[in-house]
Design a protein around this motif. Structure first.
Motif, short mmCIF file in Angstrom:
data_model
loop_
_atom_site.label_atom_id
_atom_site.label_comp_id
_atom_site.label_asym_id
_atom_site.label_seq_id
_atom_site.Cartn_x
_atom_site.Cartn_y
_atom_site.Cartn_z
N LEU A 180 -34.13 -5.17 63.40
CA LEU A 180 -33.13 -6.20 63.69
C LEU A 180 -33.31 -7.43 62.82
CD1 LEU A 180 -32.93 -5.84 67.56
CD2 LEU A 180 -31.02 -5.56 65.96
N PHE A 181 -34.56 -7.84 62.59
CA PHE A 181 -34.82 -9.00 61.75
C PHE A 181 -34.35 -8.73 60.32
CE2 PHE A 181 -38.76 -10.25 64.50
CZ PHE A 181 -37.93 -10.56 65.56
N GLU A 182 -34.53 -7.49 59.85
CA GLU A 182 -34.06 -7.12 58.51
C GLU A 182 -32.54 -7.11 58.45
OE1 GLU A 182 -37.42 -4.14 56.66
OE2 GLU A 182 -36.21 -3.37 58.32
N GLU A 183 -31.92 -6.56 59.47
CA GLU A 183 -30.46 -6.41 59.48
C GLU A 183 -29.74 -7.74 59.67
OE1 GLU A 183 -29.59 -3.69 62.67
OE2 GLU A 183 -30.78 -2.08 61.74
N ARG A 184 -30.25 -8.56 60.61
CA ARG A 184 -29.47 -9.74 61.01
C ARG A 184 -30.21 -11.05 60.85
NH1 ARG A 184 -28.48 -8.37 66.51
NH2 ARG A 184 -27.64 -10.45 66.69
N TYR A 235 -34.14 -13.08 61.59
CA TYR A 235 -34.97 -13.37 62.75
C TYR A 235 -34.23 -14.23 63.77
CZ TYR A 235 -38.54 -15.77 65.49
OH TYR A 235 -39.27 -16.30 66.51
N GLU A 236 -33.57 -15.26 63.28
CA GLU A 236 -32.91 -16.21 64.18
C GLU A 236 -31.80 -15.58 65.01
OE1 GLU A 236 -33.24 -16.63 60.88
OE2 GLU A 236 -34.79 -18.17 60.75
N SER A 237 -31.12 -14.58 64.45
CA SER A 237 -29.96 -13.98 65.13
C SER A 237 -30.32 -12.90 66.13
CB SER A 237 -29.01 -13.39 64.09
OG SER A 237 -28.52 -14.41 63.25
N ALA A 238 -31.47 -12.28 65.98
CA ALA A 238 -31.85 -11.20 66.89
C ALA A 238 -32.39 -11.78 68.20
CB ALA A 238 -32.90 -10.31 66.24
N THR A 239 -32.07 -11.12 69.30
CA THR A 239 -32.54 -11.59 70.60
C THR A 239 -33.54 -10.58 71.18
OG1 THR A 239 -30.83 -10.44 71.87
CG2 THR A 239 -30.30 -12.67 71.04
N ARG A 242 -49.17 2.69 57.90
CA ARG A 242 -48.59 1.39 58.22
C ARG A 242 -48.07 0.64 57.00
NH1 ARG A 242 -51.57 -2.32 62.35
NH2 ARG A 242 -49.64 -3.31 61.89
N HIS A 243 -48.30 1.18 55.81
CA HIS A 243 -47.96 0.48 54.57
C HIS A 243 -46.50 0.04 54.53
CE1 HIS A 243 -47.06 -0.07 50.30
NE2 HIS A 243 -48.32 -0.46 50.19
N ASP A 244 -45.58 0.96 54.77
CA ASP A 244 -44.15 0.62 54.69
C ASP A 244 -43.79 -0.45 55.72
OD1 ASP A 244 -41.37 1.05 53.77
OD2 ASP A 244 -41.10 1.78 55.84
N PHE A 245 -44.25 -0.28 56.94
CA PHE A 245 -43.97 -1.26 57.99
C PHE A 245 -44.49 -2.63 57.58
CE2 PHE A 245 -45.29 -3.73 61.66
CZ PHE A 245 -44.12 -3.76 62.41
N LEU A 246 -45.74 -2.69 57.09
CA LEU A 246 -46.33 -3.97 56.73
C LEU A 246 -45.65 -4.62 55.53
CD1 LEU A 246 -50.09 -3.15 57.37
CD2 LEU A 246 -48.59 -4.59 58.77
N ALA A 247 -45.21 -3.81 54.58
CA ALA A 247 -44.47 -4.37 53.43
C ALA A 247 -43.13 -4.95 53.89
CB ALA A 247 -44.26 -3.28 52.38
N ARG A 248 -42.45 -4.25 54.76
CA ARG A 248 -41.18 -4.75 55.30
C ARG A 248 -41.42 -6.01 56.14
NH1 ARG A 248 -39.56 -0.13 58.67
NH2 ARG A 248 -37.84 -1.47 59.31
N ARG A 249 -42.48 -5.99 56.93
CA ARG A 249 -42.85 -7.13 57.76
C ARG A 249 -43.11 -8.35 56.88
NH1 ARG A 249 -47.76 -9.29 58.65
NH2 ARG A 249 -48.16 -10.37 60.62
N ALA A 250 -43.86 -8.17 55.79
CA ALA A 250 -44.18 -9.27 54.89
C ALA A 250 -42.90 -9.87 54.29
CB ALA A 250 -45.12 -8.79 53.78
N ALA A 251 -41.93 -9.03 53.98
CA ALA A 251 -40.67 -9.52 53.42
C ALA A 251 -39.92 -10.36 54.45
CB ALA A 251 -39.81 -8.35 52.94
N VAL A 252 -39.90 -9.93 55.69
CA VAL A 252 -39.22 -10.69 56.75
C VAL A 252 -39.93 -12.02 56.96
CG1 VAL A 252 -38.77 -10.75 59.24
CG2 VAL A 252 -38.19 -8.71 57.92
#
Length: 189
Positions: free
Chosen positions: A19-23, A25-29, A98-108
């Motif tokens: 959701l944070f990637e799509e919309r 952080y601020e917009s996701a509930t 966990r690599h992909d998740f953590l890379a995406r997390r770092a970008a967010v």
């Protein structure tokens, strides 16, 4: 809702990240996160105190660091105790799975000021935990502080490098190189 399924915390983290990637952080509930994860809001709050914490491992990493420092051989030099502890952290948290998740997390996190602030606070907490663990090993306070700060820098360098690699690259090797580089800079300064 499928509340009985295992790994609720991981499902919530994955749903939040999507959701944070799509919309953003601020917009996701929290409600949207729980719906995507197939859980209830009460399940969310059993695992995380608020939306900001959903991408952070809470105290798990600090606990692993402290345990790793304590578990280092009694005759280990402080740097070696820290290296031992960070190797444990890497083996648990920086895995190929966990690599992909953590890379995406770092970008967010990189594009979200509130999450960057939380990441910085987490870093300070890790440094404080290392200082405390080193002083329990009878490392003088000033030395413990300097080593904790420098090892945190080495860890951050290694983490960034690892995220930029493929998931098959070994975090422990990258970390060892970063620690050696930081130690070299210190010895030549």
């Amino acid at each position: 809702m499928a509340r009985w399924k295992p790994d609720a915390a991981q499902r919530l983290m994955a749903a939040a990240l999507e959701l944070f990637e799509e919309r953003g952080y601020e917009s996701a509930t929290v409600q949207e996160i729980t719906e995507r994860a197939g859980l209830t809001k009460s399940s969310f709050f059993r695992h995380f105190p608020n939306k900001r914490e959903v991408l952070f491992d809470g105290e798990a990493m600090a606990t692993t660091l402290v345990e790793g420092i304590a578990a280092a051989p009694d005759d280990a030099a402080p740097w070696d105790a820290l290296t031992h502890a960070f190797a444990r952290v890497g083996a648990i948290f920086m895995t190929p799975q966990r690599h992909d998740f953590l890379a995406r997390r770092a970008a967010v996190i990189a594009r979200t000021p509130e999450l960057r602030e939380r990441e910085a606070l987490k870093q300070l907490g890790l440094i404080a935990a290392m200082i405390d663990a080193l002083t329990h090993r009878s490392v003088p306070d000033l030395e413990a502080r300097v080593l904790a700060e420098l090892s945190a820098v080495a860890f951050a360098i290694a983490y960034k490098r690892w995220l930029a690699t493929t998931s098959s690259d070994n975090f422990a090797d990258i970390l060892r190189d970063a620690i050696d580089e930081v130690r070299c800079v210190i010895s030549t300064s």
